[in-house]
Scaffold this active site. Structure first.
Site, PDB file in Angstrom:
ATOM      1  N   ARG A 253     -39.467  42.826   9.953  1.00  0.00           N
ATOM      2  CA  ARG A 253     -39.976  43.908  10.576  1.00  0.00           C
ATOM      3  C   ARG A 253     -39.272  44.939  10.222  1.00  0.00           C
ATOM      4  NH1 ARG A 253     -34.710  42.203  14.069  1.00  0.00           N
ATOM      5  NH2 ARG A 253     -34.340  44.833  13.802  1.00  0.00           N
ATOM      6  N   HIS A 257     -35.436  45.992  16.523  1.00  0.00           N
ATOM      7  CA  HIS A 257     -35.729  44.590  17.481  1.00  0.00           C
ATOM      8  C   HIS A 257     -36.467  44.857  18.651  1.00  0.00           C
ATOM      9  CE1 HIS A 257     -35.347  40.770  19.178  1.00  0.00           C
ATOM     10  NE2 HIS A 257     -34.540  41.225  20.324  1.00  0.00           N
ATOM     11  N   TYR A 266     -27.604  48.180  10.956  1.00  0.00           N
ATOM     12  CA  TYR A 266     -27.398  47.162  10.874  1.00  0.00           C
ATOM     13  C   TYR A 266     -27.759  46.801   9.178  1.00  0.00           C
ATOM     14  CZ  TYR A 266     -30.683  45.247  13.581  1.00  0.00           C
ATOM     15  OH  TYR A 266     -32.214  45.584  13.717  1.00  0.00           O
TER      16      TYR A 266
END
Lengths: 358, 330
Positions: A253, A257, A266
């Site tokens: 990805r 998100h 993160y």
């Protein structure tokens, strides 16, 4: 077909060079390869535009797919018209391949409807939001198709996060026990929001299938030709009564998100740079540039189509009509329900009571 | 293949058998109908509700499933999307919760989510209630979780006659129906009329005993408790209504009765707090405030997990607790 562990199956290497694979039948002609490229470029552009529309406040949220175009387009272009797809909220590439109009796609994200299309018309279930809840629907649908004596198959799209859900694991049990004509496509994009896949699984995801009693295949999810070949063969296997397959498309990805997420909290920029070099769209473009009979003309026409799509999207988004209040109650039940009728009537009267009297 | 004679009008049979004949009729009437669940095929169900159906209709239409409630309901949703009409059995009330997500976030929402494109003519049968001396998780009454969820219809039968007609009505209904069956009444016998035309609609409450001094509202196993209480009360004339349908609630039948009697007691086995009776009490109060002598009284389970079976007679509403509540409507 081999490949549940180790190196994912691949036809196009990272430099876009085509290499035969003994397990993959890849007889795609120029028109097909062009078609796949066009699909991927269009959904990349759709994604970019929709993320921008979300940033501008025109959409409540957007779930970007960038990086996963090959996995989505390669798999969805393997479906036959009668097959049914059960997507996640990130599978805009699947929706695109099923022919869902852009405005219908935006309805969910603008908040004018939970789902903007008729699932029967496009053979595409609404986006699944409760992660993994739809995997069982795909299995049941496939069981129904088989019971009716048809050769239709179902495909369930999953993320790596969904592989931890109990319902997905039950779906695997059911599909195996009933040899249901279903293919599970897990796009392992490495991150379930902030949870890396290694924190979710002790084994490569495709390997889990063996324990349920059906094949698991790892494919390079950034190689559209390999995805197309693997899912086509898995669907053929399902259709011929040999049961389910789990396809793990190893991908990334590239974006957040959702439009509300901040991946810098993160994951590292270095990791993102590594995967940027594996961009599925760039890989196919390199391949095309070397092999197509007239790549410049073709790529220019795709760019034009992308620009037109962007304009169409912006227009469609801003002109989506707001729903009427009465729609809240419209389809709660198929048959008349007295409480629904009572509340709807009361609320209409309540709203009317605010109308100014001259 | 076994051949079974259809019961004629007025045949007497158990509630379990009445469900069985209802399901058989539904399977025979419509090839899209199928029955699925744990042990429903070869065994015929732990309460024998599906006895003989697999032999008659085959294992693809009366399907023994893997042991997973989410899987049962989830695959049934998929089959319904494909045009079938699955009837799922959840083996016991306390086992429905693994399927809770499928029922509440998926099944109940899909008509709305697809703006009416998807119809989910699914029935989920759940044996419910206590009083049979069973083990933990086998005596619960989870109906309020489902009556609270828009998109579901929730019904409960209490007699063989209703069991037969209501299961057939539920299968024919285009909406999802959660169908509660009173475990402790499975072996109660009563007349069954297989002519659906004379049966009340599935969403209608029925006055099962007429009275003039107070109204007892019940469903499932507590209907019999209330009838026993009314019979035992020699001083007062008690009306008993079997609600039958919990969502929707037949408010008109209930309100007409309470407006006449001036007293109302609602009785269920589920815990009183936040229970279905709270909704009924609120509705009755809204409709009959001027007629009511006292607040609507509620009788039900306590604020405690369903107890071990040697204590269940304390937990379950019985005749005396119902009459105690009636006393408090004056």
């Amino acid at each position: 077909m081999s490949g549940a562990e180790g190196q994912p199956l691949r036809l196009l290497d990272a430099e876009g060079v085509y290499r035969d694979h003994p397990d993959l039948r890849a007889d795609f002609d120029e028109a097909q390869i062009r078609g796949l490229y066009r699909d991927m470029a269009m959904v990349r552009r759709l994604d970019t535009e929709c993320l921008a529309l979300a940033r501008q406040g025109e959409l409540a949220v957007w779930t970007p797919l960038s990086g996963q175009e090959a996995a989505q387009v390669g798999s969805a272009r393997s479906l036959l018209p009668g097959d049914m797809a059960f997507p996640t909220y990130r599978d805009h590439g699947v929706a695109w391949c099923r022919g869902v109009p852009p405005a219908a796609l935006l309805a969910h994200f603008r908040g004018v409807a939970h789902s903007g299309w008729d699932p029967r018309e496009y053979r595409l279930h609404p986006y699944s939001v409760v992660v993994g809840g739809h995997a069982l629907h795909a299995v049941g649908y496939a069981m129904g198709a088989a019971a009716q004596g048809t050769a239709d198959a179902a495909i369930a799209y999953l993320g790596d996060g969904a592989m931890s859900q109990g319902e997905v694991n039950e779906a695997f049990v059911w599909a195996a026990a009933r040899r249901a004509p279903v293919v599970f496509v897990c796009q392992n994009n490495q991150w379930a929001i902030s949870e890396p896949v290694e924190r979710q699984s002790a084994v490569p995801l495709a390997e889990r299938a063996r324990g349920f009693g059906f094949p698991g295949v790892r494919v390079d999810g950034n190689d559209v030709l390999a995805c197309r070949a693997v899912v086509r063969d898995a669907l053929a296997r399902a259709r011929s009564g040999h049961g389910p397959t789990l396809v793990e498309a190893v991908t990334y990805r590239m974006g957040p998100h959702t439009s509300s997420d901040d991946p810098r909290r993160y994951r590292t920029a270095e990791e993102e740079r590594v995967w940027l070099r594996r961009d599925p769209l760039a890989r196919l473009r390199t391949h095309l540039s070397r092999t197509d009979t007239d790549p410049e003309k073709f790529l220019a026409s795709v760019d034009e189509d992308c620009d037109a799509l962007a304009r169409e999207l912006r227009h469609a988004c801003r002109t989506l009509p707001d729903p009427r209040p009465g729609e809240i109650w419209e389809h709660v039940y198929a048959q008349t329900h007295p409480l629904v009728a009572e509340e709807r009537g009361w609320y209409a009267d309540y709203l009317d009571s605010f109308e100014e009297t001259p | 293949m076994t051949t079974t004679t259809e019961p004629s009008t007025g045949t007497t049979m158990s509630l379990s058998r009445a469900l069985n004949t209802g399901l058989r009729a539904a399977l025979a009437d419509d090839p899209a109908v199928l029955v699925m669940g744990e042990d429903v095929g070869t065994l015929g169900g732990v309460f024998r509700v599906t006895d003989g159906l697999a032999a008659e209709f085959g294992s693809d239409r009366v399907m023994d499933t893997p042991l997973g409630e989410a899987g049962i309901v989830g695959t049934a949703v998929g089959m319904a999307l494909r045009g079938l009409r699955p009837v799922c059995e959840i083996q016991f009330d306390g086992f429905v919760f693994p399927a809770f997500n499928q029922i509440t976030t998926q099944l109940a929402h899909l008509s709305s989510r697809t703006r009416g494109a998807a119809h989910l003519p699914l029935v989920i049968r759940i044996p419910f209630g206590g009083g049979i001396g069973a083990a933990e998780h086998h005596g619960e009454s989870p109906e309020a979780y489902f009556t609270h969820t828009p998109g579901l219809r929730v019904v409960a039968c209490s007699t063989p006659a209703d069991a037969h007609t209501m299961i057939r009505q539920a299968v024919a209904c285009p909406d999802p129906v959660v169908f509660f069956e009173p475990k402790q009444l499975y072996w109660e016998r009563g007349p069954v009329d297989t002519d659906l035309g004379s049966a009340p609609a599935m969403d209608r409450a029925v006055v099962v005993r007429e009275g003039s001094d107070a109204t007892l509202l019940a469903y499932g196993p507590t209907v019999r408790t209330c009838l026993d209480a009314a019979e035992a009360d020699e001083e007062r004339s008690l009306e008993v209504i079997d609600l039958r349908s919990l969502n929707p609630l037949d408010t008109a039948t209930v309100a007409a009765s309470v407006a006449r009697t001036g007293g109302c007691v609602v009785v269920h086995e589920a815990p009183v707090f936040g229970g279905y009776g709270a909704e009924v009490a609120a509705r009755v109060t809204e409709h009959c405030f001027d007629a009511l002598r006292t607040p609507v009284r509620r009788v039900g389970g306590f604020c405690a997990p369903y107890p071990p079976s040697r204590l269940e007679h304390h937990y379950l509403p019985d005749l005396d607790r119902v009459l105690d509540a009636v006393d408090r409507t004056w």
